[in-house]
Design a protein around this motif. Structure first.
Motif: not given
Length: 336
Positions: A43-49, A97-110
């Motif tokens: 239901a939330e945005g997946v910006t960066g994924l 949950t939606l995770g983010f990699q460091g300072v790059t802002g790239l998202a991944f699925i946790q």
């Protein structure tokens, strides 16, 4: 014309080599493990994924994102389809949950699981099983950011009101009152020292004597506390020794374990005796009884016919119907 043909041949060679290298890279990086497909409705945005983003189970890479689209079942949600290795323990209690990699802002699925003992997640019919999506820490902070800013603004307004000119005057007045109260307490202490000092008369209270008595009382209490501490140490030592003894008795190879092993060995020996020795004793008893009966029959035969010891049993007397049988009456008549 010849230069153009050479250039065409060189370009074709470069294209073929590039295609071969691409095919080789795809072949080397292919995933040969069996994979299962799951869906995540957020239901939330997946910006960066992005597609081909990593899917991690408790930090371990287990798959990739294969597709991102709008959910046609739950309007307003984002549908993320993932391919996960068959070895990943996806259960009915697994959540994403939606995770983010460091300072790059790239998202991944946790992926995480609150109860690994739950049954494996299976789809019903042709439907792809769905994993629930939970808000990440970043999303919760974003949601609470407005409230935090509002509370910070209210706190700033209250601090400004507290530091107004009138309030500052009242605060300074209160500080002055505290200074005057401290001076009054100092004066009262000096007066009490003069009244209760050793030169105030025979009936006056002697502060040094009271201090000495209080010191002696405190020393007695300290000695009692030390003795109680020693007793407590002894009790703790006894408790520790009892705990160690109990642990030694209960641990593998301890007293209780050895008793259990001895009991098991005794039971095993008893079973072996019942299974092997008793049948042998029974057979030996039967053989002995058979031998005794044979000896008894031999003794009866010797008693009835003692000459059999010298001449043997001899030829048996023919019976009726046998050759040489003589009736008893005929034998009596032909006798001497």
């Amino acid at each position: 014309m010849e230069n153009k043909s050479h250039a065409f041949a060189a370009g074709a060679f470069v294209l073929v080599v590039a295609a071969l290298l691409t095919a080789l890279a795809a072949w080397l990086t292919r995933d040969t493990a069996e994979q299962r497909v799951f869906e995540i409705s957020s239901a939330e945005g997946v910006t960066g994924l992005q597609s081909q983003a990593g899917v991690r189970y408790k930090g371990v890479m287990v798959g990739r994102v294969t597709d991102i689209a709008l959910d046609t079942v739950q309007r307003g949600n984002v549908l993320v389809r993932i391919a996960v290795n068959d070895a990943a323990p996806i259960t009915t209690s697994t959540f994403a949950t939606l995770g983010f990699q460091g300072v790059t802002g790239l998202a991944f699925i946790q992926l995480d699981d609150s109860n690994t003992a739950s049954p494996a997640l299976q789809g019903s019919g042709d439907k792809v099983p769905r994993i629930p999506m939970r808000a990440s820490m970043f999303s919760r902070l974003s949601e609470q950011g407005g409230n935090l800013l509002s509370q910070l603004e209210q706190a700033s307004v209250r601090v400004n009101g507290l530091l107004a000119v009138d309030n500052q005057k009242q605060l300074m007045a209160a500080i002055g009152n505290l200074g005057r109260a401290a001076a009054s307490v100092t004066a009262l202490t000096e007066h009490a020292d003069q009244v209760l000092g050793p030169k105030s008369g025979p009936d006056a209270v002697s502060l040094p004597r009271m201090a000495a008595q209080a010191d002696a009382t405190l020393k007695s209490m300290q000695a009692t506390s030390d003795r109680l501490g020693v007793s407590a140490d002894a009790v703790r030592t006894s408790a520790a020794e009892f705990q160690r003894t109990s642990r030694r008795m209960n641990e593998p190879g301890g007293t209780l374990d050895k008793i259990a092993q001895s009991t098991e060995a005794l039971a095993h020996t008893s079973r072996q005796v019942n299974a092997q020795l008793l049948p042998r004793l029974s057979r030996a008893t039967d053989d002995t009884a058979r031998a005794v009966r044979q000896v008894g029959r031999a003794a009866d035969t010797v008693g009835d016919n003692p000459q059999s010891l010298l001449w043997g049993k001899g030829t048996a007397t023919p019976g009726p119907g046998e050759h040489g049988f003589v009736a008893p009456a005929a034998a009596a008549a032909g006798g001497p």
